[in-house]
Enzyme design. Sequence first.
Site, PDB file in Angstrom:
ATOM      1  N   LYS A  10       8.764  22.238   7.253  1.00  0.00           N
ATOM      2  CA  LYS A  10       7.882  21.061   7.216  1.00  0.00           C
ATOM      3  C   LYS A  10       6.786  21.115   8.280  1.00  0.00           C
ATOM      4  O   LYS A  10       5.775  20.426   8.160  1.00  0.00           O
ATOM      5  CB  LYS A  10       8.706  19.779   7.384  1.00  0.00           C
ATOM      6  CG  LYS A  10       9.587  19.470   6.185  1.00  0.00           C
ATOM      7  CD  LYS A  10      10.254  18.103   6.322  1.00  0.00           C
ATOM      8  CE  LYS A  10      11.261  18.066   7.440  1.00  0.00           C
ATOM      9  NZ  LYS A  10      11.946  16.766   7.553  1.00  0.00           N
TER      10      LYS A  10
ATOM     11  N   ASP B 261       0.812  -1.216   0.000  1.00  0.00           N
ATOM     12  CA  ASP B 261       0.000   0.000   0.000  1.00  0.00           C
ATOM     13  C   ASP B 261       0.847   1.268   0.000  1.00  0.00           C
ATOM     14  O   ASP B 261       0.322   2.370   0.203  1.00  0.00           O
ATOM     15  CB  ASP B 261      -0.918   0.015   1.235  1.00  0.00           C
ATOM     16  CG  ASP B 261      -1.851  -1.178   1.281  1.00  0.00           C
ATOM     17  OD1 ASP B 261      -2.237  -1.664   0.205  1.00  0.00           O
ATOM     18  OD2 ASP B 261      -2.180  -1.637   2.394  1.00  0.00           O
TER      19      ASP B 261
ATOM     20  N   ASP C 255       3.644   3.521  -2.136  1.00  0.00           N
ATOM     21  CA  ASP C 255       4.346   3.792  -3.398  1.00  0.00           C
ATOM     22  C   ASP C 255       5.514   4.761  -3.204  1.00  0.00           C
ATOM     23  O   ASP C 255       6.537   4.645  -3.887  1.00  0.00           O
ATOM     24  CB  ASP C 255       3.384   4.419  -4.425  1.00  0.00           C
ATOM     25  CG  ASP C 255       2.192   3.532  -4.720  1.00  0.00           C
ATOM     26  OD1 ASP C 255       2.372   2.303  -4.806  1.00  0.00           O
ATOM     27  OD2 ASP C 255       1.077   4.067  -4.862  1.00  0.00           O
TER      28      ASP C 255
ATOM     29  N   ASP D 153      12.050  12.470  12.822  1.00  0.00           N
ATOM     30  CA  ASP D 153      12.282  12.390  14.269  1.00  0.00           C
ATOM     31  C   ASP D 153      11.621  13.534  15.028  1.00  0.00           C
ATOM     32  O   ASP D 153      11.716  13.586  16.253  1.00  0.00           O
ATOM     33  CB  ASP D 153      13.791  12.412  14.558  1.00  0.00           C
ATOM     34  CG  ASP D 153      14.440  13.724  14.173  1.00  0.00           C
ATOM     35  OD1 ASP D 153      15.099  14.339  15.029  1.00  0.00           O
ATOM     36  OD2 ASP D 153      14.286  14.140  13.015  1.00  0.00           O
TER      37      ASP D 153
END
Length: 220
Positions: free
Chosen positions: A148, A8, A10, A173
């Site tokens: 991010k 599941d 990719d 992390d």
Amino acid sequence: MTALPWRDIDTVLLDMDGTLLDLHYDNHFWLEHLPQRYAELHGISRAMADLELNPLFENNAGQLQWYCLDFWSSELNIPVRELKLETAHLIALRPDADTFLAAIKQAGKRVILITNAHRDSLSLKLERIELAPYFERLISSHDYGYPKESPAFWDALQTDIGFEPSRSLFIDDTLPILRSAGAFGIGHLLAVKHPDSKKGPKNTEEFEALGDYRELLQGL
């Protein structure tokens, strides 16, 4: 940890510092080396350096400038790039990270590095650790103008590389970043149990923790 449902998945999105590379280099640099060199270069005590630096670190944590060497060089009036070279011998791969990278590339997964590291920091590490051949792309959040931690980063990543979030694995992390990825819809999320080899295990709270990269190869 439970085996990943590789059928599941990719796309594999991987953080760099603390995930593929030992966070000891960065922790030592920012918490020990830079404050000491800041004190020496400005002619003050280490205690005074900590008093000046700690509020700056706290106020900028999690923002794009926190990861920007240009910002810190200007803010602190010290040559941060050059100082990072002084401890570059500490840059090290986490155990079996290269084995994992080779395996997922061989399995035909799309593998992309996404890091908050400044391009100069990324280049410094790539000069010492051969990571680039494993990846389709090496993306710094500075390319997009958002860290991010921000939802805007994930929108920019989607526009840039065109991936299916629900069929993607992301390993990082930093818990706020994992939460941001989860809110965007990344289907498979893993934290890192020991990002810094010189410290004990990290509390990864709601996230399953990766301890050994060999654990991930089951069912690949």
